[in-house]
Design an enzyme around this catalytic site. Structure first.
Site, PDB file in Angstrom:
ATOM      1  N   GLY A  96      49.653  31.167 -30.945  1.00  0.00           N
ATOM      2  CA  GLY A  96      49.884  29.726 -30.946  1.00  0.00           C
ATOM      3  C   GLY A  96      48.626  28.927 -30.459  1.00  0.00           C
ATOM      4  O   GLY A  96      48.656  27.835 -30.781  1.00  0.00           O
ATOM      5  N   HIS A 153      48.385  13.488 -27.207  1.00  0.00           N
ATOM      6  CA  HIS A 153      48.833  14.668 -26.341  1.00  0.00           C
ATOM      7  C   HIS A 153      48.364  14.416 -24.998  1.00  0.00           C
ATOM      8  O   HIS A 153      47.478  13.489 -24.716  1.00  0.00           O
ATOM      9  CB  HIS A 153      48.018  16.020 -26.721  1.00  0.00           C
ATOM     10  CG  HIS A 153      48.535  16.601 -27.980  1.00  0.00           C
ATOM     11  ND1 HIS A 153      48.171  16.338 -29.217  1.00  0.00           N
ATOM     12  CD2 HIS A 153      49.437  17.758 -28.033  1.00  0.00           C
ATOM     13  CE1 HIS A 153      49.065  16.930 -30.154  1.00  0.00           C
ATOM     14  NE2 HIS A 153      49.483  17.614 -29.517  1.00  0.00           N
ATOM     15  N   LYS A 157      44.911  18.614 -22.342  1.00  0.00           N
ATOM     16  CA  LYS A 157      44.690  19.247 -23.706  1.00  0.00           C
ATOM     17  C   LYS A 157      43.425  19.487 -23.905  1.00  0.00           C
ATOM     18  O   LYS A 157      42.510  18.562 -23.935  1.00  0.00           O
ATOM     19  CB  LYS A 157      45.283  18.406 -24.780  1.00  0.00           C
ATOM     20  CG  LYS A 157      45.128  19.510 -26.316  1.00  0.00           C
ATOM     21  CD  LYS A 157      45.942  18.892 -27.299  1.00  0.00           C
ATOM     22  CE  LYS A 157      45.644  19.461 -28.552  1.00  0.00           C
ATOM     23  NZ  LYS A 157      45.997  21.049 -28.454  1.00  0.00           N
ATOM     24  N   THR A 164      47.570  20.886 -35.327  1.00  0.00           N
ATOM     25  CA  THR A 164      48.481  20.264 -35.944  1.00  0.00           C
ATOM     26  C   THR A 164      47.979  19.039 -36.833  1.00  0.00           C
ATOM     27  O   THR A 164      48.423  18.931 -37.924  1.00  0.00           O
ATOM     28  CB  THR A 164      49.723  19.661 -35.136  1.00  0.00           C
ATOM     29  OG1 THR A 164      50.235  20.651 -34.373  1.00  0.00           O
ATOM     30  CG2 THR A 164      50.774  19.016 -35.958  1.00  0.00           C
TER      31      THR A 164
END
Ligand code: NAD
Length: 266
Positions: A96, A153, A157, A164
């Site tokens: 991920g 975000h 981050k 994405t």
């Protein structure tokens, strides 16, 4: 029989949610919980870290007791290191982690020759559906519609733009035959930065504790069409990762993504 699961990055924001949901799911048994060697959670019982009571599973820096599948939400460098170990020991891996370089992505692809690897910048059903939709919309509207992608975000981050947002741009490029490498404009600043026809604008906002929001706006003279996805909690990604892990254990070697798991491949 329960799937033996190894979680890499188990004390991270995503790792903790994956571990908590896996612990509540009888289809999984967590057999190893991995963290970086200098993490304060080293040696701590995973259950105690999660507030679930003792599980007799200490967090460690290496995975042991060969699991059936690994889930990795760490950093690009750690992902590549653990992928090499997974490849050597023939353990399928769900990745991920975002922000991988082109060379690191090539390494992931190459590992697919020997093991089943699933890599997805976003594990939610809604976003994967959005990947399909933005291509269709861009192709239907044509070049007179300016495309701007905005993502938001949380302040912690590391990478930008989000994996994405980049994948949304890739899907649009694939559907409209644009060259991804030359058509993205990252933010705008300066005296002569007027919009170039056909370019895709890309904007990253970092604020507070926002889990993840993505908007793709298509505008022409007279109207704007916006497609927006908002993740309300990390559990949507954690559940997706577990769904992917359960799916990948039965797959032959290869490189897969969430569109394969969700049956959304063209
Ligand atoms: P985080 O920083 O909270 O967690 C990452 C964890 O990995 C940390 O605990 C860190 O100590 C650990 N780690 C780093 N190096 C390690 C090593 N060598 N060995 C073992 N563990 C190591 O970050 P996060 O918010 O959980 O996100 C992690 C990654 O997942 C990021 O790349 C993020 O963009 C991505 N992400 C992807 C999705 C998705 O759906 N694909 C969703 C959310 C986040």
């Amino acid at each position: 029989m329960a799937i033996k699961l190894g979680i890499i990055g188990s004390a991270g924001r995503m790792g903790r949610r994956i571990a908590t949901l896996a612990q509540q799911d009888e289809n999984f048994r967590i057999t190893c919980a991995v963290e970086r060697a200098d993490h304060p959670a080293q040696g701590v019982d995973l259950g105690e870290l999660l507030g679930l009571g003792k599980l007799d599973l200490a967090i460690s820096s290496k995975w042991s007791a060969k699991p059936d599948v690994l889930i990795d939400f760490t950093t690009p460098q750690a992902t590549i290191e653990f992928l090499a170990a997974a490849r050597k020991d023939a353990v399928p891996m769900v990745i991920g982690t975002t922000g991988l370089s082109p060379e690191q992505l090539a390494t992931v692809k190459d590992a697919g020759k020997d093991i089943a690897v699933l890599q997805a910048a976003n594990m939610s059903l809604g976003v994967n559906l959005l990947f399909r939709l933005v291509g269709q919309v861009a192709a239907a509207l044509g070049d007179d519609y300016d495309i701007e992608i905005t993502e938001t975000h949380h302040r912690f981050k590391k990478d930008a733009p989000s994996g994405t947002a980049l994948e949304l741009a890739r899907q649009i490029c694939a559907a409209t035959k644009k060259d991804f490498d030359s058509c993205i404009t990252h933010g705008r600043s300066g005296a002569e930065v007027s919009r170039q026809p056909g370019n895709i604008g890309m904007h990253a906002r970092r604020q507070g504790d926002v889990v993840g929001e993505h908007t793709v706006a298509f505008s022409t003279l007279g109207e704007t069409l916006e497609l927006t996805h908002k993740a309300h909690s990390r559990d949507i990604f954690a559940r997706g990762a577990l769904t992917a892990a359960a799916w990948i254990v039965t797959q032959p070697p290869g490189l897969y993504d969430m569109l394969d798991v969700l049956g959304l491949k063209k």
